[in-house]
Design an enzyme around this catalytic site. Structure first.
Site, short mmCIF file in Angstrom:
data_model
loop_
_atom_site.label_atom_id
_atom_site.label_comp_id
_atom_site.label_asym_id
_atom_site.label_seq_id
_atom_site.Cartn_x
_atom_site.Cartn_y
_atom_site.Cartn_z
N MET A 32 10.56 24.81 -0.28
CA MET A 32 9.88 23.88 -1.18
C MET A 32 10.87 23.08 -2.02
O MET A 32 10.67 21.88 -2.27
CB MET A 32 8.92 24.64 -2.11
CG MET A 32 8.17 23.73 -3.07
SD MET A 32 6.99 24.60 -4.11
CE MET A 32 5.68 24.89 -2.93
N LYS B 57 0.84 -1.20 0.00
CA LYS B 57 0.00 0.00 0.00
C LYS B 57 0.87 1.25 0.00
O LYS B 57 2.07 1.21 0.29
CB LYS B 57 -0.93 -0.01 1.21
CG LYS B 57 -0.23 0.08 2.55
CD LYS B 57 -1.23 0.07 3.70
CE LYS B 57 -0.52 0.22 5.04
NZ LYS B 57 -1.48 0.31 6.16
N ARG C 127 -11.35 0.21 14.54
CA ARG C 127 -11.21 1.12 13.40
C ARG C 127 -11.99 0.57 12.20
O ARG C 127 -12.79 1.25 11.60
CB ARG C 127 -9.73 1.30 13.05
CG ARG C 127 -9.45 2.26 11.91
CD ARG C 127 -7.97 2.30 11.58
NE ARG C 127 -7.49 1.00 11.11
CZ ARG C 127 -6.24 0.78 10.68
NH1 ARG C 127 -5.35 1.76 10.72
NH2 ARG C 127 -5.87 -0.41 10.25
N TYR D 235 14.03 31.47 4.53
CA TYR D 235 12.82 32.21 4.88
C TYR D 235 12.69 32.41 6.40
O TYR D 235 13.04 31.53 7.18
CB TYR D 235 11.58 31.45 4.41
CG TYR D 235 11.36 31.46 2.92
CD1 TYR D 235 11.14 32.64 2.23
CD2 TYR D 235 11.37 30.27 2.21
CE1 TYR D 235 10.93 32.65 0.86
CE2 TYR D 235 11.16 30.26 0.83
CZ TYR D 235 10.94 31.45 0.17
OH TYR D 235 10.74 31.44 -1.19
#
Length: 368
Positions: free
Chosen positions: A306, A35, A132, A258
């Site tokens: 980023m 997964k 769950r 930043y």
């Protein structure tokens, strides 16, 4: 593209080693969990690997993940853990095993398929304390009645441990709940050929609960499933590499990146790394994380952006543009593990690898 010399290197031999180690430890068959794009390692490629070594069944979280694997030429049978709409199941019956996780879901499937539901393979997910997903014990009688009435093809049953990584006593309680539920169903003349409950931590530390299959995820990728007990035989599968994109000098009193969260107390050499949170490198590692250059630890200074972050290179000699940088992995005698970064970022190891984005190419190697 390797235009910025940044990529995740996936060691196929280490992946196979981990699967075989788990198989030998549990003395049973393994359902590799692929997964979340194999926890960031590349599900399609690793599905081909496990198919080639004779694995008969894999598991994914959602049907879409399984469809993507099969579209890329892998024909291995696939267990889908989570809910899928009846319409999507109808379009994808062959090669899949679906999970019945509640009475309501089974009722929905019967209303949609009617007697044709017998064409579909199912595993029952039994809620033993995770609360769950899974069939509640008090609904077993109704489930049993519907299975018999509609001749539903029950290929297997499973549950999921909530605290196997904590190594506590709740795992025994859940196991006993599961065995009791299975006995109750089978005493009602419903055969369950395949039973499984062990995740990675349970496979390694409670192999006596292995049953017919185990379904490890994180451990197959060489990452530790528990921070309480370490399994030294696991071999990390992923190495994240990058490069020095700029060599700089930060003068005393100057700030970097930043927000000006870091000021140099003295003049220091720096290197800019062309990786950022758009690649999945956690912004929480700002002023905390580190990389390896020339086999030495270089701390991140300032915020992770980023597309870049900056490290201090005071301890290095003659850092060059294009020099190799290790974000996760080994360089000379030093190692940065996913566990190391997870601890600094306040998360868990597979959160680190599963967040590595598609912008980072995966390269597959076969090395000991």
């Amino acid at each position: 593209m390797l235009d910025r010399k940044t990529f995740a290197e996936i060691n196929i031999n280490n992946y196979i080693h981990n699967i075989n180690f788990i198989k030998n430890k549990t003395k049973t068959e393994v359902i590799p969990v692929l997964k979340a794009d194999a926890y960031g390692h590349g599900a399609t490629q690793l599905a081909k690997v496990v198919e080639n070594i004779g694995i008969k069944l894999i598991a994914v979280a959602f049907l879409g993940e399984g469809i993507n694997i099969k579209k890329n030429g892998v024909n291995i049978e696939t267990l889908v853990f989570n809910y899928a709409t009846p319409k999507s199941i109808k379009e994808n019956i062959d090669g899949y095993i679906y999970t019945i996780g509640s009475l309501e879901q089974l009722t929905e499937l019967i209303n949609f398929f009617g007697k044709n539901i017998k064409k579909i393979k199912f595993h029952l997910n039994i809620n033993t304390g995770m609360n769950r997903m899974g069939i509640d014990i008090y609904n077993l009688d109704k489930i049993i009645s519907l299975i018999k009435e509609y001749n539903i093809n029950i290929h297997g049953a499973y549950s999921h441990f909530a605290t196997a990584d904590n190594l506590d006593d709740f795992i025994k309680e859940q196991y006993n709940n599961f065995i009791s539920a299975i006995k109750y169903i089978e005493d009602s003349n419903i055969n369950i050929p395949v039973k499984h409950i062990c995740n990675s931590a349970a496979s390694l530390f409670f192999p006596e609960y292995s049953l017919d299959y185990v379904r490890p995820g994180i451990a197959t990728y060489g990452m530790q499933p528990s921070d309480i007990k370490i399994e030294k035989e696991l071999k990390p599968v992923l190495t994240w590499k990058s490069t020095v994109a700029r060599v700089g000098l930060l003068k005393k009193g100057e700030s970097v990146s930043y927000g000006r969260t870091y000021f140099a107390k003295e003049t220091i050499p720096t290197a800019t790394i062309p990786v950022g949170y758009a690649d999945g490198y956690f912004r929480q590692l700002s002023n905390k994380g580190y990389v390896l250059i020339q086999g030495k630890r270089c701390n991140i200074i300032g915020r992770v952006c980023m597309d870049q972050f900056v490290v201090e290179t005071t301890q290095l000699n003659n850092v060059k543009l294009g020099e190799e940088v290790i974000l996760i992995g080994k360089q000379k005698d030093n190692i940065i593990s996913a566990e190391n970064l997870a601890s600094l970022a306040g998360t868990i190891n597979y959160d680190i690898t599963s967040k590595i984005t598609k912008r980072v190419p995966r390269i597959y190697i076969e090395e000991e």
